[in-house]
Design a protein around this motif. Structure first.
Motif, short mmCIF file in Angstrom:
data_model
loop_
_atom_site.label_atom_id
_atom_site.label_comp_id
_atom_site.label_asym_id
_atom_site.label_seq_id
_atom_site.Cartn_x
_atom_site.Cartn_y
_atom_site.Cartn_z
N GLN A 1 -1.67 29.54 29.32
CA GLN A 1 -3.07 29.75 30.25
C GLN A 1 -3.26 31.71 29.80
N SER A 2 -2.02 32.41 30.46
CA SER A 2 -2.33 33.46 30.22
C SER A 2 -3.08 34.21 29.23
N ALA A 3 -2.18 32.82 27.96
CA ALA A 3 -2.56 33.36 26.32
C ALA A 3 -4.36 33.48 26.14
N PHE A 4 -4.89 32.50 26.72
CA PHE A 4 -5.90 31.67 27.10
C PHE A 4 -6.80 32.99 27.76
N ASN A 5 -6.57 33.33 28.81
CA ASN A 5 -6.98 34.16 29.24
C ASN A 5 -7.67 35.57 29.03
N THR A 6 -6.50 35.54 27.42
CA THR A 6 -6.69 37.26 27.08
C THR A 6 -7.50 37.44 26.22
N PHE A 7 -8.24 35.78 25.53
CA PHE A 7 -9.18 35.82 24.76
C PHE A 7 -10.78 36.86 25.32
N ASN A 8 -11.35 37.50 24.19
CA ASN A 8 -12.32 37.94 24.28
C ASN A 8 -13.36 37.77 22.79
N LYS A 9 -13.55 38.54 22.51
CA LYS A 9 -15.26 38.59 21.64
C LYS A 9 -14.96 38.30 20.44
N ASP A 10 -14.07 38.90 20.28
CA ASP A 10 -13.10 40.05 18.86
C ASP A 10 -11.78 39.09 19.15
N SER A 11 -11.24 38.36 19.43
CA SER A 11 -10.14 37.22 18.85
C SER A 11 -10.32 36.70 17.52
N PHE A 12 -11.37 36.01 17.60
CA PHE A 12 -11.65 35.16 16.17
C PHE A 12 -12.51 36.06 15.57
N VAL A 13 -13.25 37.11 15.40
CA VAL A 13 -14.47 37.77 14.52
C VAL A 13 -13.26 38.22 13.35
N THR A 14 -13.97 37.97 11.69
CA THR A 14 -13.41 37.56 10.52
C THR A 14 -13.25 39.64 10.48
N PRO A 15 -12.61 39.58 9.46
CA PRO A 15 -12.66 40.90 9.31
C PRO A 15 -14.16 41.25 7.82
N ASN A 16 -14.18 42.74 8.29
CA ASN A 16 -15.80 43.04 6.98
C ASN A 16 -16.39 42.54 7.44
N VAL A 17 -17.37 41.94 8.64
CA VAL A 17 -18.38 40.45 9.52
C VAL A 17 -19.63 41.78 8.88
N MET A 18 -20.38 40.99 8.24
CA MET A 18 -21.74 41.46 8.23
C MET A 18 -22.59 42.35 9.55
N LYS A 19 -22.81 43.18 9.75
CA LYS A 19 -23.31 43.80 10.41
C LYS A 19 -24.66 43.30 11.65
N GLY A 20 -26.00 43.68 10.22
CA GLY A 20 -27.35 42.84 10.80
C GLY A 20 -27.97 44.03 11.41
N MET A 21 -29.51 44.33 11.67
CA MET A 21 -30.24 45.18 12.47
C MET A 21 -30.20 44.16 13.13
N PRO A 22 -30.97 45.02 14.94
CA PRO A 22 -31.51 44.06 16.33
C PRO A 22 -32.83 44.16 16.02
N ILE A 23 -32.79 43.17 16.92
CA ILE A 23 -34.48 42.57 17.29
C ILE A 23 -34.89 43.05 17.94
N ARG A 24 -36.00 43.91 18.10
CA ARG A 24 -36.55 44.58 19.22
C ARG A 24 -37.90 44.06 19.78
N ALA A 25 -38.40 43.15 18.77
CA ALA A 25 -39.64 42.43 19.29
C ALA A 25 -39.42 41.12 19.53
N THR A 26 -40.19 40.33 20.07
CA THR A 26 -40.45 39.33 19.79
C THR A 26 -42.34 38.14 19.81
N PHE A 27 -42.57 37.46 19.31
CA PHE A 27 -44.02 37.26 19.40
C PHE A 27 -44.26 35.85 20.91
#
Length: 358
Positions: A34-60
């Protein structure tokens, strides 16, 4: 007999001790896992060289909708959603239309007196402007779409309706600090090039009335995912797209400030090439080039569900690489909001915020 009882007591005590030791060891193992599970974060399984993308600043804002279901929100619900937009980094909201056929967003006298429309129970324009004021966001007003005149070729009728509407709207709502632009809501690709006349006349009038506020259009690319092409028509090549829109943009100079092509009607591997052409044309005519990032999925048999995060990221990356100046989405409240009736939308919101570290 006493010796037998003592022997059994000893066996039971030893068994209990061994069982306790095993349970303790098992508990420690579970706790360690459980302690190992609790150490997961948003980067735990992210692939290397992931695309950057551009942020969204407006919506309909699609409350007078055509093909997506209403969420039946009141002002408190919308207030909560504007806050969620703000937290994601959105600073501009665009009311996609002030009316469609019989349905209108507010009791516009200029439309009520001449068109057969339903009287609305809520003034959505005043509500959205008030919320935009509160949250420090820019608001763009979307024009009325008759749903018939411009489609039937009666372009002047569509123009006249919106000319009168612009005068009324600016007089009634123009005092709002958040009122910062206009959206020319009639969407075209190649089939209705004469629509550029509406863009030109309505856009110029809106700018003249409001002291040159910004005007935005969001046409679509006549690609493989348009209804027309899926029904047997031919998709435009990148070259054909450039030629046709070179002509259209030449006709609307001075009337349109921002062009935000919808990005969902072409395939993902084609998108970058079309976006490059859009940027080239925008630069040629002195227009800002945004992209309309569709956050719903055109690939599903059901219309319409929130898009898969990977697909959204592919489009955000194509836009970034092509040099788009900004990204608007259609549309946050249904397809990206944690408040949406679609559970997938809230998950998409979280994946987006994780990726951009918000």
């Amino acid at each position: 007999m006493n010796q037998r009882r003592n022997f059994l007591k000893g066996v039971l005590a030893a068994s209990s001790l061994l069982a306790g030791q095993k349970l303790f060891a098992s508990g420690k193992a579970i706790e360690s896992t459980q302690s190992a599970f609790n150490t997961f974060n948003k980067d735990s399984f992210v692939t290397p060289n992931v695309m950057k993308g551009m942020p969204i600043r407006a919506t309909f804002l699609d409350e007078v909708s055509w093909d997506i279901p209403h969420q039946n929100w009141g002002v408190k619900d919308w207030d909560k959603d504007f806050l969620a937009m703000k937290k994601m980094g959105i600073n501009t909201v665009v009311m996609i239309r002030s009316g469609l056929a019989r349905w209108i967003a507010a009791p516009f006298e200029s439309i009520l007196k001449g068109e057969d429309v339903y009287y609305p129970p809520v003034d959505l324009v005043e509500m959205f402007l008030t919320l935009a004021d509160k949250h420090g966001m820019a608001f763009y007003f979307g024009m009325y779409d008759s749903g018939k005149y411009w489609i039937e070729g009666k372009f002047q009728k569509e123009i006249d309706l919106n000319m009168h509407l612009i005068d009324e709207v600016w007089k009634k709502y123009g005092h709002h600090k958040s009122f910062q632009g206009w959206y020319l809501s009639q969407e075209i690709s190649r089939r209705t090039k004469n629509m550029s006349k509406i863009y030109a006349e309505v856009g110029k009038h809106a700018k003249e009335v409001s002291g040159n506020l910004t005007t935005l259009v969001s046409p679509y690319i006549h690609g493989v995912k348009t209804d027309q092409v899926m029904s047997g028509d031919k998709a435009l090549s990148v070259k054909e797209h450039e030629e046709e829109w070179d002509e259209i943009l030449n006709n609307v100079q001075g009337a349109v400030d921002i062009m935000a092509f919808q990005d969902g009607q072409v395939d993902y591997h084609e998108l970058y090439d079309y976006l490059v052409v859009n940027k080239k044309l925008a630069d040629k005519y002195g227009i800002k080039c945004w992209t309309n990032i569709e956050s719903f999925d055109r690939d599903m048999p059901i219309r319409f569900l929130p898009i898969k995060w990977e697909k959204l990221l592919l489009k955000l990356e194509a836009a970034r690489k092509a040099g788009m100046e900004n990204a608007i989405t259609f549309e946050f409240s249904h397809f990206m909001s944690p408040n949406s009736t679609y559970l997938q939308a809230g998950h998409l919101y979280e994946r987006y915020r994780e990726h951009f570290r918000i």
